[in-house]
Design a protein around this motif. Structure first.
Motif, mmCIF file in Angstrom:
data_model
loop_
_atom_site.group_PDB
_atom_site.id
_atom_site.type_symbol
_atom_site.label_atom_id
_atom_site.label_comp_id
_atom_site.label_asym_id
_atom_site.label_seq_id
_atom_site.Cartn_x
_atom_site.Cartn_y
_atom_site.Cartn_z
ATOM 1 N N ALA A 194 0.845 -1.195 0.000
ATOM 2 C CA ALA A 194 0.000 0.000 0.000
ATOM 3 C C ALA A 194 0.877 1.241 0.000
ATOM 4 O O ALA A 194 1.933 1.274 0.627
ATOM 5 N N TYR A 217 -2.243 2.389 10.417
ATOM 6 C CA TYR A 217 -2.650 1.639 9.233
ATOM 7 C C TYR A 217 -2.486 0.126 9.422
ATOM 8 O O TYR A 217 -3.376 -0.649 9.057
ATOM 9 N N SER A 261 0.486 5.716 0.072
ATOM 10 C CA SER A 261 -0.446 6.815 0.287
ATOM 11 C C SER A 261 -0.713 7.529 -1.032
ATOM 12 O O SER A 261 0.003 7.345 -2.015
ATOM 13 N N ASN A 299 -13.673 -0.770 6.674
ATOM 14 C CA ASN A 299 -12.337 -0.230 6.488
ATOM 15 C C ASN A 299 -12.365 0.723 5.291
ATOM 16 O O ASN A 299 -12.601 0.307 4.166
ATOM 17 N N ARG A 319 -9.468 10.075 -1.372
ATOM 18 C CA ARG A 319 -8.204 9.860 -2.073
ATOM 19 C C ARG A 319 -8.275 10.359 -3.524
ATOM 20 O O ARG A 319 -7.299 10.859 -4.063
ATOM 21 N N SER A 348 -9.716 2.983 4.876
ATOM 22 C CA SER A 348 -8.349 3.512 4.884
ATOM 23 C C SER A 348 -7.840 3.886 3.502
ATOM 24 O O SER A 348 -7.280 4.966 3.311
ATOM 25 N N ASP A 349 -8.003 3.006 2.548
ATOM 26 C CA ASP A 349 -7.430 3.228 1.220
ATOM 27 C C ASP A 349 -8.272 4.154 0.350
ATOM 28 O O ASP A 349 -7.880 4.486 -0.763
ATOM 29 N N LEU A 370 -0.057 6.839 5.053
ATOM 30 C CA LEU A 370 -1.142 5.894 5.294
ATOM 31 C C LEU A 370 -1.717 6.046 6.701
ATOM 32 O O LEU A 370 -0.971 6.190 7.667
#
Length: 188
Positions: free
Chosen positions: A4, A79, A6, A102, A165, A104-105, A25
């Motif tokens: 992964a 993360y 950022s 989730n 993002r 996060s991404d 991240l």
């Protein structure tokens, strides 16, 4: 399996009235549920130390929980620990009506810091950033220019901003332009 990364891999702007940087991240979980549920309150206290009140963020160590709406929290953890945090929430809330996802991404995180950080933020969001009106621990969901964002003060002269993002580069450009040298308005 890929590693992964950022959204902007640590991009930074340090040549203005405030510093802007992409934070890398960050583990993020959207949690929807009944804020009066004792199981949910206990689970959040275990993660963030306290249940956040309306338009606030609760923080404990490197974890936090932010009030997003009457039935939604944004939980932030390192993360690498997001899967463990979701598992803990799922276990703690078993048998209740909730959703933990989730995200996060799907998000990017930025920091604006320096003595003129409030000015930079005030140029972009329709929020009163005067020192007596916006303090550490306060949290807002709003727009920064045309971008939906969430932000809070993480220090006396420092803000954290979360956005989708997909608009990370646009957000970085907005923040950097607002922080350019010579753009002071001495609002605070």
């Amino acid at each position: 399996m890929s590693n992964a990364v950022s959204a902007l891999q640590g991009a930074a702007f340090n040549d203005g009235i405030a510093d802007v940087r992409e934070m890398g991240l960050q583990g993020m979980i959207t949690l929807r549920g009944d804020f009066a549920d004792k199981k949910l309150i206990k689970a959040i206290k275990g993660i963030a130390g306290a249940m956040p009140v309306v338009r606030a963020i609760a923080q404990k160590g490197d974890s936090s929980a932010a009030w997003m709406s009457p039935d939604e929290l944004l939980i932030m953890v390192p993360y690498a620990k997001v899967s463990d945090a979701i598992e803990a929430v799922n276990k703690a809330l078993k048998g209740t009506h909730f959703l933990a996802a989730n995200v996060s991404d799907a998000r990017a995180v930025f920091e604006v810091s320096g003595p003129k950080a409030r000015e930079v933020m005030a140029k972009l969001a329709p929020v009163d950033f005067a020192p007596d009106a916006f303090k550490k621990g306060m949290f807002r969901r709003s727009r920064m220019a045309q971008v939906p964002a969430a932000f809070w003060m993480n220090g006396e002269d420092s803000f954290t901003i979360v956005c989708f993002r997909s608009v990370a580069e646009y957000m970085f450009d907005l923040l950097s332009i607002a922080a350019q040298a010579g753009s002071e308005v001495d609002a605070y």
